[in-house]
Design a protein around this motif. Structure first.
Motif, short mmCIF file in Angstrom:
data_model
loop_
_atom_site.label_atom_id
_atom_site.label_comp_id
_atom_site.label_asym_id
_atom_site.label_seq_id
_atom_site.Cartn_x
_atom_site.Cartn_y
_atom_site.Cartn_z
N LEU A 89 41.90 41.99 43.17
CA LEU A 89 40.67 42.31 42.43
C LEU A 89 41.21 42.95 41.12
O LEU A 89 40.31 43.04 40.20
N GLU A 90 42.26 43.79 41.01
CA GLU A 90 42.72 44.18 39.99
C GLU A 90 42.98 43.18 38.83
O GLU A 90 42.70 43.23 37.82
N LYS A 91 43.57 41.98 39.15
CA LYS A 91 44.00 41.04 38.50
C LYS A 91 42.47 40.25 37.84
O LYS A 91 42.28 40.19 36.49
N LEU A 92 41.45 40.09 38.90
CA LEU A 92 40.18 39.75 38.53
C LEU A 92 39.69 40.58 37.23
O LEU A 92 38.89 40.26 36.50
N ARG A 93 39.88 42.07 37.59
CA ARG A 93 39.04 43.17 36.73
C ARG A 93 39.70 42.69 35.21
O ARG A 93 38.78 42.86 34.12
N ARG A 94 41.09 42.73 35.17
CA ARG A 94 41.72 42.42 33.94
C ARG A 94 41.37 41.24 33.37
O ARG A 94 40.87 41.28 32.05
N ALA A 140 35.02 33.38 41.77
CA ALA A 140 34.33 34.42 40.58
C ALA A 140 34.59 33.57 39.10
O ALA A 140 33.66 33.56 38.43
N ARG A 141 35.91 33.41 38.99
CA ARG A 141 36.06 32.40 37.85
C ARG A 141 35.05 31.16 37.61
O ARG A 141 34.60 31.06 36.62
N ARG A 144 40.01 52.74 38.03
CA ARG A 144 40.07 51.63 36.93
C ARG A 144 38.67 50.77 36.76
O ARG A 144 38.39 50.34 35.71
N LEU A 145 38.07 50.81 37.85
CA LEU A 145 36.52 50.06 37.70
C LEU A 145 35.48 50.96 37.19
O LEU A 145 34.99 50.50 36.18
N GLY A 146 35.94 52.19 37.23
CA GLY A 146 35.03 53.14 36.88
C GLY A 146 33.81 53.57 37.76
O GLY A 146 33.30 52.67 38.26
N GLU A 159 39.09 41.18 29.60
CA GLU A 159 39.41 40.41 28.50
C GLU A 159 38.64 39.30 28.10
O GLU A 159 38.28 39.13 26.78
N ALA A 160 37.74 39.15 29.10
CA ALA A 160 36.61 38.00 28.61
C ALA A 160 34.95 38.70 28.46
O ALA A 160 34.17 38.21 28.30
N ASP A 161 35.49 40.27 28.19
CA ASP A 161 33.94 40.86 28.00
C ASP A 161 33.18 40.78 29.09
O ASP A 161 31.88 40.70 28.81
N VAL A 162 33.34 40.94 30.47
CA VAL A 162 32.79 40.65 31.61
C VAL A 162 32.91 42.02 32.44
O VAL A 162 34.18 42.27 32.86
N VAL A 163 32.00 42.54 32.93
CA VAL A 163 32.14 43.70 33.44
C VAL A 163 32.27 43.40 35.02
O VAL A 163 31.23 42.85 35.76
N LEU A 164 33.26 44.11 35.95
CA LEU A 164 33.09 43.77 37.29
C LEU A 164 32.85 45.18 37.73
O LEU A 164 33.21 45.84 37.49
#
Length: 333
Positions: free
Chosen positions: A260-265, A228-229, A295-297, A269-274
Protein backbone atom coordinates in the motif's frame (compact mmCIF):
# COMPACT_ATOMS: atom_id res chain seq x y z
CA UNK A 1 6.78 -47.59 33.30
CA UNK A 2 7.67 -48.31 29.65
CA UNK A 3 11.36 -48.67 28.98
CA UNK A 4 12.05 -46.05 26.32
CA UNK A 5 15.25 -44.50 25.05
CA UNK A 6 15.61 -41.38 22.95
CA UNK A 7 16.39 -43.52 19.93
CA UNK A 8 13.10 -45.38 20.43
CA UNK A 9 11.14 -42.15 20.62
CA UNK A 10 12.79 -40.83 17.46
CA UNK A 11 12.05 -44.07 15.62
CA UNK A 12 8.42 -44.26 16.81
CA UNK A 13 7.52 -40.60 16.46
CA UNK A 14 6.57 -40.58 12.74
CA UNK A 15 4.31 -43.63 13.12
CA UNK A 16 2.84 -42.27 16.35
CA UNK A 17 2.06 -38.94 14.73
CA UNK A 18 0.46 -40.69 11.77
CA UNK A 19 -1.72 -42.81 14.06
CA UNK A 20 -2.77 -39.80 16.11
CA UNK A 21 -3.65 -37.77 13.02
CA UNK A 22 -5.62 -40.55 11.32
CA UNK A 23 -7.40 -41.60 14.53
CA UNK A 24 -8.43 -38.10 15.49
CA UNK A 25 -9.44 -37.02 11.98
CA UNK A 26 -11.49 -40.17 11.42
CA UNK A 27 -13.16 -39.94 14.81
CA UNK A 28 -14.10 -36.27 14.50
CA UNK A 29 -15.34 -36.55 10.92
CA UNK A 30 -17.52 -39.55 11.80
CA UNK A 31 -18.74 -37.79 14.93
CA UNK A 32 -19.70 -34.69 12.96
CA UNK A 33 -21.54 -36.80 10.41
CA UNK A 34 -23.76 -38.42 13.03
CA UNK A 35 -24.02 -35.25 15.10
CA UNK A 36 -25.55 -33.53 12.08
CA UNK A 37 -27.79 -36.50 11.36
CA UNK A 38 -29.17 -36.81 14.90
CA UNK A 39 -28.89 -33.10 15.76
CA UNK A 40 -26.62 -33.08 18.75
CA UNK A 41 -23.49 -31.05 19.48
CA UNK A 42 -20.00 -32.49 19.06
CA UNK A 43 -17.15 -30.77 20.89
CA UNK A 44 -13.98 -31.46 18.87
CA UNK A 45 -11.74 -30.24 21.69
CA UNK A 46 -13.39 -32.63 24.17
CA UNK A 47 -13.00 -35.44 21.64
CA UNK A 48 -9.31 -34.63 21.40
CA UNK A 49 -8.86 -34.60 25.18
CA UNK A 50 -10.79 -37.86 25.54
CA UNK A 51 -8.63 -39.65 22.97
CA UNK A 52 -5.46 -38.20 24.47
CA UNK A 53 -6.39 -39.41 27.97
CA UNK A 54 -7.32 -42.88 26.73
CA UNK A 55 -4.11 -43.28 24.75
CA UNK A 56 -2.02 -41.93 27.62
CA UNK A 57 -3.50 -44.62 29.83
CA UNK A 58 -2.77 -47.21 27.14
CA UNK A 59 0.85 -46.12 27.04
CA UNK A 60 1.25 -47.42 30.60
CA UNK A 61 -0.85 -50.57 30.17
CA UNK A 62 0.48 -51.99 26.88
CA UNK A 63 -2.85 -51.42 25.11
CA UNK A 64 -3.64 -50.64 21.51
CA UNK A 65 -4.16 -47.06 20.30
CA UNK A 66 -7.85 -46.28 20.70
CA UNK A 67 -10.21 -44.06 18.76
CA UNK A 68 -13.80 -43.86 17.64
CA UNK A 69 -14.44 -46.49 14.97
CA UNK A 70 -16.14 -45.52 11.71
CA UNK A 71 -17.34 -49.06 10.99
CA UNK A 72 -18.48 -49.87 14.54
CA UNK A 73 -20.32 -46.56 14.78
CA UNK A 74 -22.12 -47.29 11.52
CA UNK A 75 -23.01 -50.82 12.68
CA UNK A 76 -24.32 -49.48 16.00
CA UNK A 77 -26.49 -46.89 14.26
CA UNK A 78 -27.76 -49.46 11.77
CA UNK A 79 -28.73 -51.78 14.62
CA UNK A 80 -30.58 -49.00 16.41
CA UNK A 81 -27.99 -48.02 19.03
CA UNK A 82 -28.41 -44.45 20.27
CA UNK A 83 -26.65 -44.10 23.65
CA UNK A 84 -23.29 -44.80 25.27
CA UNK A 85 -24.75 -47.97 26.72
CA UNK A 86 -24.04 -49.57 23.33
CA UNK A 87 -20.32 -49.17 23.93
CA UNK A 88 -20.55 -50.60 27.43
CA UNK A 89 -22.46 -53.67 26.25
CA UNK A 90 -20.10 -54.16 23.31
CA UNK A 91 -17.10 -54.00 25.64
CA UNK A 92 -18.73 -56.61 27.89
CA UNK A 93 -19.40 -58.96 24.98
CA UNK A 94 -15.84 -58.57 23.72
CA UNK A 95 -14.50 -59.36 27.20
CA UNK A 96 -16.66 -62.51 27.46
CA UNK A 97 -15.51 -63.73 24.05
CA UNK A 98 -11.88 -62.94 24.78
CA UNK A 99 -11.95 -64.94 28.02
CA UNK A 100 -14.24 -67.87 27.22
CA UNK A 101 -15.53 -68.06 23.65
CA UNK A 102 -12.49 -67.60 21.40
CA UNK A 103 -12.72 -71.21 20.08
CA UNK A 104 -16.01 -70.24 18.42
CA UNK A 105 -14.20 -67.63 16.36
CA UNK A 106 -11.17 -69.75 15.47
CA UNK A 107 -12.52 -71.00 12.13
CA UNK A 108 -14.42 -67.85 11.18
CA UNK A 109 -13.12 -66.61 7.79
CA UNK A 110 -11.42 -63.21 7.79
CA UNK A 111 -13.69 -62.22 4.89
CA UNK A 112 -16.53 -62.07 7.43
CA UNK A 113 -14.86 -59.18 9.21
CA UNK A 114 -14.16 -57.55 5.86
CA UNK A 115 -17.82 -57.85 4.90
CA UNK A 116 -18.94 -56.24 8.17
CA UNK A 117 -16.57 -53.30 7.65
CA UNK A 118 -17.56 -52.97 3.99
CA UNK A 119 -21.28 -52.93 4.72
CA UNK A 120 -20.74 -50.38 7.48
CA UNK A 121 -18.66 -48.18 5.17
CA UNK A 122 -21.46 -48.13 2.61
CA UNK A 123 -23.65 -46.32 5.14
CA UNK A 124 -20.95 -43.67 5.54
CA UNK A 125 -20.91 -42.80 1.84
CA UNK A 126 -22.84 -39.67 0.95
CA UNK A 127 -23.01 -39.46 -2.82
CA UNK A 128 -25.80 -36.90 -2.58
CA UNK A 129 -23.49 -34.58 -0.63
CA UNK A 130 -20.93 -34.64 -3.46
CA UNK A 131 -23.69 -33.90 -5.97
CA UNK A 132 -24.77 -30.95 -3.83
CA UNK A 133 -21.18 -29.73 -3.65
CA UNK A 134 -20.88 -29.90 -7.43
CA UNK A 135 -24.05 -27.86 -7.83
CA UNK A 136 -22.88 -25.20 -5.39
CA UNK A 137 -19.12 -25.14 -6.04
CA UNK A 138 -17.27 -27.40 -8.46
CA UNK A 139 -13.87 -27.07 -6.74
CA UNK A 140 -15.09 -28.52 -3.44
CA UNK A 141 -16.70 -31.50 -5.19
CA UNK A 142 -13.42 -32.19 -6.99
CA UNK A 143 -11.53 -31.94 -3.69
CA UNK A 144 -13.91 -34.47 -2.11
CA UNK A 145 -13.43 -36.94 -4.97
CA UNK A 146 -9.64 -36.49 -5.03
CA UNK A 147 -9.51 -37.06 -1.27
CA UNK A 148 -11.52 -40.27 -1.60
CA UNK A 149 -9.29 -41.54 -4.41
CA UNK A 150 -6.19 -40.52 -2.46
CA UNK A 151 -7.27 -42.60 0.53
CA UNK A 152 -8.08 -45.60 -1.68
CA UNK A 153 -4.88 -45.43 -3.75
CA UNK A 154 -2.26 -43.99 -1.38
CA UNK A 155 -3.60 -44.91 2.05
CA UNK A 156 -5.45 -43.16 4.84
CA UNK A 157 -2.67 -40.89 6.10
CA UNK A 158 -1.44 -39.95 2.64
CA UNK A 159 -4.99 -39.29 1.49
CA UNK A 160 -5.65 -36.99 4.45
CA UNK A 161 -2.41 -35.11 3.83
CA UNK A 162 -3.26 -34.73 0.15
CA UNK A 163 -6.67 -33.38 1.12
CA UNK A 164 -5.17 -30.87 3.57
CA UNK A 165 -2.58 -29.72 1.00
CA UNK A 166 -5.19 -29.29 -1.73
CA UNK A 167 -7.56 -27.44 0.59
CA UNK A 168 -4.78 -25.03 1.62
CA UNK A 169 -3.77 -24.52 -2.01
CA UNK A 170 -7.37 -23.71 -2.95
CA UNK A 171 -7.64 -21.31 0.00
CA UNK A 172 -4.46 -19.48 -1.02
CA UNK A 173 -5.61 -19.42 -4.67
CA UNK A 174 -8.90 -17.77 -3.72
CA UNK A 175 -7.23 -15.36 -1.31
CA UNK A 176 -4.61 -14.39 -3.90
CA UNK A 177 -7.30 -13.47 -6.46
CA UNK A 178 -10.28 -12.42 -4.32
CA UNK A 179 -13.47 -10.83 -5.53
CA UNK A 180 -13.18 -7.11 -6.06
CA UNK A 181 -15.35 -4.44 -7.60
CA UNK A 182 -15.53 -0.84 -8.75
CA UNK A 183 -18.42 0.84 -6.96
CA UNK A 184 -20.95 3.30 -8.26
CA UNK A 185 -24.34 4.77 -7.45
CA UNK A 186 -27.66 3.54 -8.79
CA UNK A 187 -30.60 5.86 -8.92
CA UNK A 188 -33.27 4.98 -6.39
CA UNK A 189 -31.06 2.43 -4.58
CA UNK A 190 -29.17 3.56 -1.47
CA UNK A 191 -25.49 2.80 -1.06
CA UNK A 192 -22.74 1.99 -3.55
CA UNK A 193 -22.75 -1.13 -5.67
CA UNK A 194 -20.62 -3.18 -8.05
CA UNK A 195 -21.02 -1.46 -11.42
CA UNK A 196 -20.65 -4.78 -13.26
CA UNK A 197 -23.50 -6.41 -11.34
CA UNK A 198 -25.81 -3.43 -10.95
CA UNK A 199 -27.34 -2.07 -14.13
CA UNK A 200 -27.38 1.69 -14.69
CA UNK A 201 -24.78 2.27 -11.97
CA UNK A 202 -22.80 5.47 -12.43
CA UNK A 203 -19.39 6.50 -11.16
CA UNK A 204 -18.13 10.00 -10.38
CA UNK A 205 -15.65 11.27 -13.00
CA UNK A 206 -12.19 11.55 -11.51
CA UNK A 207 -13.01 9.24 -8.59
CA UNK A 208 -12.48 5.47 -8.45
CA UNK A 209 -14.01 3.58 -5.53
CA UNK A 210 -12.47 0.13 -5.41
CA UNK A 211 -13.70 -2.56 -3.02
CA UNK A 212 -11.39 -5.42 -2.03
CA UNK A 213 -13.23 -8.40 -0.53
CA UNK A 214 -10.49 -10.24 1.40
CA UNK A 215 -7.83 -9.79 4.07
CA UNK A 216 -4.71 -8.14 2.71
CA UNK A 217 -1.60 -10.29 2.94
CA UNK A 218 1.50 -11.23 0.98
CA UNK A 219 -0.36 -13.43 -1.53
CA UNK A 220 -2.74 -10.74 -2.78
CA UNK A 221 -0.95 -7.45 -2.07
CA UNK A 222 0.54 -7.31 -5.57
CA UNK A 223 -2.86 -8.16 -7.08
CA UNK A 224 -4.40 -5.10 -5.42
CA UNK A 225 -1.64 -2.85 -6.73
CA UNK A 226 -1.95 -4.23 -10.26
CA UNK A 227 -5.72 -3.77 -10.23
CA UNK A 228 -5.39 -0.21 -8.94
CA UNK A 229 -2.85 0.71 -11.65
CA UNK A 230 -5.03 -0.84 -14.35
CA UNK A 231 -8.14 1.02 -13.20
CA UNK A 232 -6.34 4.37 -13.14
CA UNK A 233 -4.75 3.76 -16.54
CA UNK A 234 -8.03 2.68 -18.17
CA UNK A 235 -10.21 5.45 -16.73
CA UNK A 236 -12.00 7.57 -19.32
CA UNK A 237 -11.21 10.78 -17.42
CA UNK A 238 -8.07 11.55 -15.41
CA UNK A 239 -8.29 10.08 -11.91
CA UNK A 240 -7.81 12.49 -9.02
CA UNK A 241 -8.78 10.21 -6.11
CA UNK A 242 -8.52 6.46 -5.72
CA UNK A 243 -10.44 5.27 -2.64
CA UNK A 244 -10.20 1.67 -1.40
CA UNK A 245 -13.32 0.39 0.33
CA UNK A 246 -11.84 -1.83 3.07
CA UNK A 247 -15.11 -2.83 4.71
CA UNK A 248 -14.26 -6.50 3.98
CA UNK A 249 -10.57 -6.21 4.93
CA UNK A 250 -10.36 -7.33 8.54
CA UNK A 251 -6.61 -8.06 8.61
CA UNK A 252 -3.38 -7.01 6.93
CA UNK A 253 0.22 -8.19 7.19
CA UNK A 254 3.45 -6.20 6.86
CA UNK A 255 3.96 -7.15 3.20
CA UNK A 256 0.53 -5.78 2.32
CA UNK A 257 1.25 -2.57 4.25
CA UNK A 258 4.48 -2.14 2.28
CA UNK A 259 2.49 -2.72 -0.93
CA UNK A 260 0.00 0.00 0.00
CA UNK A 261 2.87 2.38 0.74
CA UNK A 262 4.38 1.68 -2.70
CA UNK A 263 0.99 2.31 -4.29
CA UNK A 264 0.63 5.56 -2.34
CA UNK A 265 4.03 6.78 -3.59
CA UNK A 266 3.23 5.82 -7.18
CA UNK A 267 -0.09 7.65 -7.05
CA UNK A 268 1.51 10.67 -5.39
CA UNK A 269 3.94 10.97 -8.29
CA UNK A 270 1.00 10.74 -10.70
CA UNK A 271 -0.97 13.37 -8.70
CA UNK A 272 -3.55 10.81 -7.57
CA UNK A 273 -4.74 10.83 -3.96
CA UNK A 274 -4.97 7.40 -2.31
CA UNK A 275 -7.70 7.13 0.30
CA UNK A 276 -9.23 4.42 2.46
CA UNK A 277 -12.88 4.14 3.41
CA UNK A 278 -14.70 2.11 6.07
CA UNK A 279 -11.55 0.75 7.72
CA UNK A 280 -12.44 -1.36 10.75
CA UNK A 281 -10.74 -0.80 14.10
CA UNK A 282 -8.22 -3.69 13.76
CA UNK A 283 -7.18 -2.44 10.32
CA UNK A 284 -6.84 1.14 11.54
CA UNK A 285 -4.65 -0.09 14.38
CA UNK A 286 -2.39 -1.93 11.92
CA UNK A 287 -2.19 1.13 9.67
CA UNK A 288 -1.26 3.25 12.67
CA UNK A 289 1.48 0.84 13.82
CA UNK A 290 3.04 0.63 10.36
CA UNK A 291 3.03 4.43 9.99
CA UNK A 292 0.88 4.24 6.87
CA UNK A 293 -2.00 6.05 8.55
CA UNK A 294 0.16 9.12 9.10
CA UNK A 295 1.58 9.03 5.56
CA UNK A 296 -1.88 8.71 4.02
CA UNK A 297 -3.10 11.60 6.11
CA UNK A 298 -6.16 11.74 8.36
CA UNK A 299 -8.04 13.65 5.65
CA UNK A 300 -7.80 10.61 3.38
CA UNK A 301 -9.28 8.20 5.92
CA UNK A 302 -13.03 8.21 5.34
CA UNK A 303 -15.57 6.64 7.71
CA UNK A 304 -17.85 5.62 4.82
CA UNK A 305 -17.79 5.53 1.04
CA UNK A 306 -20.52 8.16 0.98
CA UNK A 307 -18.36 10.55 3.01
CA UNK A 308 -15.45 9.92 0.64
CA UNK A 309 -17.64 10.83 -2.35
CA UNK A 310 -18.89 14.04 -0.71
CA UNK A 311 -15.35 15.10 0.21
CA UNK A 312 -14.16 14.43 -3.33
CA UNK A 313 -16.97 16.52 -4.83
CA UNK A 314 -16.18 19.38 -2.47
CA UNK A 315 -12.49 19.14 -3.39
CA UNK A 316 -13.25 18.94 -7.11
CA UNK A 317 -15.53 21.97 -7.01
CA UNK A 318 -12.80 24.01 -5.29
CA UNK A 319 -10.16 23.59 -8.01
CA UNK A 320 -10.16 23.85 -11.81
CA UNK A 321 -10.65 20.66 -13.86
CA UNK A 322 -7.71 18.87 -15.45
CA UNK A 323 -7.28 18.63 -19.21
CA UNK A 324 -9.88 16.23 -20.56
CA UNK A 325 -11.81 16.22 -17.28
CA UNK A 326 -15.44 17.36 -17.20
CA UNK A 327 -16.39 19.99 -14.61
CA UNK A 328 -17.46 18.77 -11.20
CA UNK A 329 -21.16 18.04 -10.77
CA UNK A 330 -22.99 20.92 -9.08
CA UNK A 331 -24.68 18.68 -6.51
CA UNK A 332 -23.29 16.75 -3.58
CA UNK A 333 -24.30 13.08 -3.18
Amino acid sequence: MPSLRFEDVRALLPAAFSLALVNYAGSVLTGRLYADRFRYKLDSNQEFLGQAAANLANAFSQGFPVTGSDSRTAVNVTMGGRTQLVGVLAAGVVLVFALFLTPLLRDLPMVTLGAIVFVAAVYLLQVRAIVDLWRVRHVEAVLACVTMLGVLVLGILQGILVAVALALADLIRRAARPHDAVLGEREGVPGYHDIERSENSETVPGLVIYRFDAPLFFANARHLREQARALVASAETPVRWFVIDTSAVFDMDVTAAEGLEKLRREFEEADVVLGIAEARAPLRALLRRTGLLERLGPENMHPTVGVAVRRFLMDASARPPLAGEPPAPPHLH
